[in-house]
Structures are given as structure tokens and as C-alpha cells.
Design an enzyme around this catalytic site. Sequence first.
Site, PDB file in Angstrom:
ATOM      1  N   LYS A  43       0.843  -1.203   0.000  1.00 58.96           N
ATOM      2  CA  LYS A  43       0.000   0.000   0.000  1.00 58.96           C
ATOM      3  C   LYS A  43       0.878   1.254   0.000  1.00 58.96           C
ATOM      4  O   LYS A  43       2.088   1.171   0.255  1.00 58.96           O
ATOM      5  CB  LYS A  43      -0.904  -0.017   1.236  1.00 58.96           C
ATOM      6  CG  LYS A  43      -0.154   0.012   2.574  1.00 58.96           C
ATOM      7  CD  LYS A  43      -1.078  -0.192   3.761  1.00 58.96           C
ATOM      8  CE  LYS A  43      -0.303  -0.265   5.063  1.00 58.96           C
ATOM      9  NZ  LYS A  43      -1.171  -0.591   6.204  1.00 58.96           N
ATOM     10  N   ARG A 137     -10.876   0.306  15.035  1.00 56.32           N
ATOM     11  CA  ARG A 137     -10.835   1.054  13.768  1.00 56.32           C
ATOM     12  C   ARG A 137     -11.841   0.395  12.847  1.00 56.32           C
ATOM     13  O   ARG A 137     -13.035   0.475  13.091  1.00 56.32           O
ATOM     14  CB  ARG A 137      -9.391   0.954  13.241  1.00 56.32           C
ATOM     15  CG  ARG A 137      -8.812   2.206  12.685  1.00 56.32           C
ATOM     16  CD  ARG A 137      -7.314   2.097  12.448  1.00 56.32           C
ATOM     17  NE  ARG A 137      -6.911   0.933  11.658  1.00 56.32           N
ATOM     18  CZ  ARG A 137      -5.698   0.715  11.180  1.00 56.32           C
ATOM     19  NH1 ARG A 137      -4.745   1.576  11.430  1.00 56.32           N
ATOM     20  NH2 ARG A 137      -5.411  -0.356  10.488  1.00 56.32           N
ATOM     21  N   TYR A 266      16.262  30.774   5.888  1.00 57.48           N
ATOM     22  CA  TYR A 266      15.154  31.644   6.320  1.00 57.48           C
ATOM     23  C   TYR A 266      15.203  31.877   7.825  1.00 57.48           C
ATOM     24  O   TYR A 266      15.478  30.964   8.608  1.00 57.48           O
ATOM     25  CB  TYR A 266      13.817  30.985   5.995  1.00 57.48           C
ATOM     26  CG  TYR A 266      13.425  31.045   4.534  1.00 57.48           C
ATOM     27  CD1 TYR A 266      13.138  32.269   3.924  1.00 57.48           C
ATOM     28  CD2 TYR A 266      13.322  29.884   3.794  1.00 57.48           C
ATOM     29  CE1 TYR A 266      12.753  32.319   2.592  1.00 57.48           C
ATOM     30  CE2 TYR A 266      12.942  29.917   2.465  1.00 57.48           C
ATOM     31  CZ  TYR A 266      12.656  31.150   1.865  1.00 57.48           C
ATOM     32  OH  TYR A 266      12.286  31.187   0.556  1.00 57.48           O
ATOM     33  N   MET A 317      12.022  24.838   0.951  1.00 57.73           N
ATOM     34  CA  MET A 317      11.231  23.965   0.072  1.00 57.73           C
ATOM     35  C   MET A 317      12.133  23.104  -0.820  1.00 57.73           C
ATOM     36  O   MET A 317      11.842  21.930  -1.075  1.00 57.73           O
ATOM     37  CB  MET A 317      10.294  24.811  -0.795  1.00 57.73           C
ATOM     38  CG  MET A 317       9.338  23.968  -1.621  1.00 57.73           C
ATOM     39  SD  MET A 317       8.253  24.931  -2.669  1.00 57.73           S
ATOM     40  CE  MET A 317       7.166  25.680  -1.489  1.00 57.73           C
TER      41      MET A 317
HETATM   42  C1  LIG Z   1      -0.552  -1.715   6.748  1.00 53.98           C
HETATM   43  C2  LIG Z   1      -1.185  -2.957   7.223  1.00 53.98           C
HETATM   44  C3  LIG Z   1      -0.414  -4.108   7.451  1.00 53.98           C
HETATM   45  C4  LIG Z   1       1.094  -4.116   7.396  1.00 53.98           C
HETATM   46  O1  LIG Z   1       1.609  -3.546   8.583  1.00 53.98           O
HETATM   47  P1  LIG Z   1       3.193  -3.458   8.848  1.00 53.98           P
HETATM   48  O2  LIG Z   1       3.288  -2.966  10.237  1.00 53.98           O
HETATM   49  O3  LIG Z   1       3.718  -2.477   7.854  1.00 53.98           O
HETATM   50  O4  LIG Z   1       3.733  -4.818   8.640  1.00 53.98           O
HETATM   51  C5  LIG Z   1      -1.083  -5.274   7.771  1.00 53.98           C
HETATM   52  N1  LIG Z   1      -2.429  -5.301   7.878  1.00 53.98           N
HETATM   53  C6  LIG Z   1      -3.194  -4.204   7.695  1.00 53.98           C
HETATM   54  C7  LIG Z   1      -4.658  -4.305   7.856  1.00 53.98           C
HETATM   55  C8  LIG Z   1      -2.597  -2.998   7.370  1.00 53.98           C
HETATM   56  O5  LIG Z   1      -3.354  -1.909   7.196  1.00 53.98           O
END
Ligand SMILES: *Cc1c(COP(=O)(O)O)cnc(C)c1O
Length: 385
Positions: A43, A137, A266, A317
Site C-alpha cells: 500500500k 478502527r 530563512y 522547500m
Molecule cells: C498496513 C497494514 C499491514 C502491514 O503492517 P506493517 O506494520 O507495515 O507490517 C497489515 N495489515 C493491515 C490491515 C494494514 O493496514
Amino acid sequence: METPAVDDAPRAAALVNLTAVERNVATLRGRLRPGAVLCAVVKADGYGHGAAPVARAALAGGAEKLAVVTAGEATALRAAGVDAPLIVLGPLRGAEVAAVVATGAEPVISTDEEIDALEADGRPVAVHLKLDSGMGRLGERDPELALERCARVGASATLRLAGVMTHFATADVPGDAAFARQLETFARFAERARAAHPGIVVHAANSAATLAEPASHFDMVRTGVAIYGLDPFGADPAANGLEPALTWTSRLAAVKRIEGGGSVGYGRRWVAAAPTTIGTVAVGYADGVRRALGFAQPPTEVLVGGRRVPLAGTVSMDSFGVELPDDLPARPGDRVTLIGADGGERVTAEELAARLQTINYEIACGISARVPRVYHRDGAVVDPA
Ligand SMILES: *Cc1c(COP(=O)(O)O)cnc(C)c1O
């Protein structure tokens, strides 16, 4: 064909060692409970490393599945030609549902509304039912309701129950009691789900749980941060046999002498107490060099010529200053390492995270799209396509 060396990198580059990702996945697989497989979480554009190249490397290292969060990420992976089994962690709404079904990926769901939306789509789809065992969550909090939804999926004409899962809140805290409670809650639920739906894939562990608790492996682990060689506990990745895949480099754009009383950046926040050589590094906060790094105490350091040198002044920046020691022969064009090794010195994402009171995840994800990703295999640049 001559493969260019990573030393030829431009103004700024995030150098990603795909072989390191492969080795990290192989290392993690070697630590799994027999029978458990590895799902590589790519992701957020592979935690900033580039989703498709990392996905291919993870698969080469022995990952059996991939996971992303959004429909857009799933579509992009397919467009890049990655056709491996894919889980979409979601949540998904509206048009995202159809987009994910079109990719052939397996969405994670927890509500009746999500089941309604997938059934309304009408195409066959395999889903994972999520229990909220304590993260607070996503996921159904009540195991009885979660089992009812599993049954509903099982009875559906178009849906199939591929798996059940949960996510841990404190797997990175050694010996944490809440982690043990989550594991127990989920294990009880998963046993009942498996009895009712033989053949489902039970999964819970993120990277920290994978490394810390074999009882959390079940049928599959979902490892994200660790496949990139980042330590889920914020310590040195080498402690768990992990190898950082990412090196973040830039160049000295200018080297100049500042007289005593002269300032850099800056707000004149850095003023020379004595004549000092200042290097201007060609990346700034638009590249993901967080401005707060310029205010850290003790000062943030980067590597120049194999030496640690402190930041001088405010991060702008597009650039920031560093204080160069008088005995360091530095010239414009010289390489600057923000994350990675140079000579005997090394700066880790974990070190930068500690200076910013954050986690290595945020450092990797925070390197902006302006920084080109350059892929290599142990130093030889490769075309990731
Ligand atoms: C991001 C995520 C993971 C991976 O977590 P890491 O700590 O990066 O290994 C696993 N399961 C879910 C649901 C996630 O959102």
C-alpha cells in the site's frame, strides 16, 4: 549492456534495492510457522518505494499474495502488469467496489452494507471478513455478528468467504497484555469461522507480530514495513536480519565560506560563530525533508564524504544547509546521503524518525513524488518494468 551505477543518481534519488526486498521476504518467510504464507503489503506506493517494482521483488522472494488499501492502488498494480493474488484492505465505497471487483482482487469487508454493495455488483468475488479484536478502527466488533456475516457471505450466490482477519494495535510493544487479549479474541473467533467455513485463510499478523509472536501467524502473515528492511519496533533492522532497501541521496548544489556573524537560511536561525564552510543540499521539504529536522536537538545529520555533518539553518522547500568540517574536501556535485550508508557511516530511517518523534513508516511514505525512484540490484541499476 553497461548497467549504470547508482552513483550516477541525479539531484535527488530514492534508490531502491530490489534484491534487498527479495532477501527480506525470504528472511521473513524463513521465520514463519510451518504452513503459513506471506502476503506482502505494498500500500501507499509500497511505503514510498514504488508499489509495482516492490511487488515483483516480493513475489520473487516468495510472497504468495499482495495487499493494498485503496481501489486506485489495486487498479494501478494491475495496470502495471502485476497479476498476483491481491487483497484490498479498504474500506471501499460506491464506485470503488466495482473497480476492485474488476481487478479480481479480494476485498476486506466487515459490514452488511459492504456485503449488499458486492452482491449488487453481481460479479463473483472472494472476500475477507474483518473482526475488530481491539484496534477500534475497521472491522466488526461483535464476534457473533461477524460470524453471521461470514454465514451470509457463505450463502451468497456470488460471494465467497476467502478468509477472516484482524489487525493488532500493539504488536510492536513486547509483552503487551492488550496484544495477548486481541490474539486470544481473534483465535477463538477464527476457530469457529474455520469450523463453519473449512478452507478459509486465517490471518492477523503485521510485521511486528510476525517477528514477535509465531502464535499470531495462523495461515498467512501480512508484512509491510519489514519487507522494506524497516524495523517495526523502531530499532536497528539488522537485529532481525532485515536490510534497508531504501537509500535517499542528494547532491551538494553549492559550497561556500560564511564569515563569523553570517547566517544560513530563512529566519537567520543559524548564525556562524566563526568562519564556516556551508554546503547547500539540493532537496527540501517539497521532497519530503521535513522542516522540523532543521530544529532537532541534537542537530540532524546527513552523510557527506563518508562523514556525519549537521544541518545548518532552516530546511527550505528546495534545499537546506549543512555545516562542513574544514578538513572535509567537499565540492558541488558531491553526494549527500540522507538515509543510507556512505563509507563506514550510516543514517537509518529509524534515526530520522526518532529525531521527529515519529515512526520509520512515516519517513519512507513522506519522500515525495518529486524524488525519482531509481531501482537497482545490489548497486546495478535496473529498469523496473
Ligand atoms: C498496513 C497494514 C499491514 C502491514 O503492517 P506493517 O506494520 O507495515 O507490517 C497489515 N495489515 C493491515 C490491515 C494494514 O493496514
